[in-house]
Enzyme design. Sequence first.
Site, short mmCIF file in Angstrom:
data_model
loop_
_atom_site.label_atom_id
_atom_site.label_comp_id
_atom_site.label_asym_id
_atom_site.label_seq_id
_atom_site.Cartn_x
_atom_site.Cartn_y
_atom_site.Cartn_z
N SER A 17 42.81 20.04 51.61
CA SER A 17 43.70 20.95 50.51
C SER A 17 43.74 20.34 49.25
O SER A 17 44.07 19.13 49.45
CB SER A 17 44.75 21.56 51.26
OG SER A 17 45.91 21.94 50.14
N HIS A 21 37.60 19.33 46.32
CA HIS A 21 37.55 18.30 47.47
C HIS A 21 36.30 18.73 48.01
O HIS A 21 35.60 19.64 47.68
CB HIS A 21 38.86 18.20 48.09
CG HIS A 21 39.49 19.47 48.63
ND1 HIS A 21 38.73 20.30 49.75
CD2 HIS A 21 40.28 20.16 48.35
CE1 HIS A 21 39.39 21.51 49.64
NE2 HIS A 21 40.52 21.38 49.01
N GLN A 45 44.06 35.17 52.71
CA GLN A 45 43.68 35.49 51.48
C GLN A 45 42.27 36.31 51.66
O GLN A 45 41.95 37.35 50.99
CB GLN A 45 43.47 34.10 50.58
CG GLN A 45 42.69 34.44 49.46
CD GLN A 45 42.79 33.12 48.41
OE1 GLN A 45 43.65 32.88 47.81
NE2 GLN A 45 41.92 32.50 48.50
N LYS A 69 40.17 28.09 55.20
CA LYS A 69 41.62 27.86 55.27
C LYS A 69 42.63 28.93 54.82
O LYS A 69 43.98 28.89 55.38
CB LYS A 69 41.84 26.48 54.65
CG LYS A 69 43.27 25.72 54.72
CD LYS A 69 43.17 24.60 54.12
CE LYS A 69 43.22 24.47 52.67
NZ LYS A 69 44.71 25.32 52.24
N ASP A 70 42.29 29.65 53.70
CA ASP A 70 43.08 30.85 53.49
C ASP A 70 42.93 31.85 54.18
O ASP A 70 42.09 32.93 53.35
CB ASP A 70 42.86 30.90 51.65
CG ASP A 70 43.46 29.53 51.04
OD1 ASP A 70 44.75 29.44 51.21
OD2 ASP A 70 42.71 28.93 50.54
N GLY A 102 36.98 29.87 51.05
CA GLY A 102 37.28 29.16 52.41
C GLY A 102 38.13 29.61 53.09
O GLY A 102 39.30 30.33 52.95
N HIS A 142 35.97 22.52 48.81
CA HIS A 142 35.21 23.14 47.75
C HIS A 142 33.80 22.86 47.63
O HIS A 142 32.96 23.75 47.60
CB HIS A 142 36.03 22.66 46.36
CG HIS A 142 37.39 23.21 46.25
ND1 HIS A 142 38.23 22.29 46.46
CD2 HIS A 142 38.09 24.52 46.29
CE1 HIS A 142 39.52 22.72 46.18
NE2 HIS A 142 39.39 24.11 46.09
N MET A 160 40.76 26.41 42.16
CA MET A 160 41.97 26.41 41.22
C MET A 160 41.79 24.95 40.88
O MET A 160 42.84 24.38 40.24
CB MET A 160 43.25 26.73 41.81
CG MET A 160 43.65 28.15 41.84
SD MET A 160 45.18 28.46 41.97
CE MET A 160 45.80 27.97 43.05
O1 PAF Z 1 42.18 30.00 46.83
C1 PAF Z 1 42.17 29.72 45.77
O2 PAF Z 1 42.04 28.53 45.20
C2 PAF Z 1 42.95 30.63 44.92
O3 PAF Z 1 43.93 31.58 45.40
C3 PAF Z 1 41.71 31.57 44.20
C4 PAF Z 1 40.94 32.52 45.00
C5 PAF Z 1 40.77 30.58 43.38
C6 PAF Z 1 42.47 32.27 43.23
O4 PAF Z 1 43.14 31.93 42.16
#
Ligand code: PAF
Length: 284
Positions: free
Chosen positions: A185, A34, A153, A149-150, A147, A37, A30
């Site tokens: 983050s 940093h 997710q 961290k999530d 990552g 990523h 998104m």
């Molecule tokens: O982890 C993120 O930055 C977002 O949830 C993602 C996976 C890019 C989906 O928008």
Amino acid sequence: MYIIHSVQELKQLVSAAKSAGKTVGLVPTMGALHEGHASLIDRSVKECDTTVVSVFVNPTQFNDPNDLNHYPRTLDADCRLIEERGGDIVFAPSVEEIYPAPDTRVFSYPPIDTVMEGAKRPGHFNGVCQVVSKLFEMTTPDRAYFGEKDFQQIAVIRAMMKDLGFDFNLVACPIVREESGLALSSRNALLSEDERETAASIGKVLFESRRQMADRDVRATHDFVVNALNAIDGLEVEYFDIVNADTLQPVAAWDEAQRVQGCITVFCGKRPVRLIDNIAYKAS
Ligand code: PAF
């Protein structure tokens, strides 16, 4: 490096790469990139011939309009970082490009998506699945990089991949931390210098709790973390769950699962900024 905004251009570039026998890695982001990523981009560049980085602040995964409005947007700097790290394609679409019509698809993977973030942010994972499934369909990658961290997710996206038959590797990459222990983050950009220092305690306390886990059972470890963080001015724990790392269901004892993860969300500072972090207590 290509910086493109349309799905059509993305499909053309990916198809040309695949026709030339190249493998494609996708790093969905998104933006407000940093070093966390950057580590995903590095890994994709190392493992794939062509790396696509998507930069898209996905409105459907925000359940708080205020959070969406304040989310940092830094496309020029993001493109510079992606180019420095060897990315090949930046895909930065508009909301209309991704959602020409409202996405009415419903994704539901209980109990993985109903606990923790799923419980606190209703609709969040549905939005994540909407956008990630679209990015997967548009890019048809050989690998996709996310990552840890999530942590939750990743589990939800794995469930979505199984459900929709996406048959490629999801590569889970370790959390990158500042020297202070603060997990990197995009939201850290919203913290003042003082708040950043305060937020570093989240990582520090999690690591301390792991060093001492032989002395405490699960309940006592939970209480230690929550009490230690809540005692710090400027921090307030929203939840801290110690869970089976595969099912994300709470464990009552350390030996209840092979992999045990502690997942935490903490409000930090005046605004406040909502920060998430996690730690592997047992990593099989
Ligand atoms: O982890 C993120 O930055 C977002 O949830 C993602 C996976 C890019 C989906 O928008």
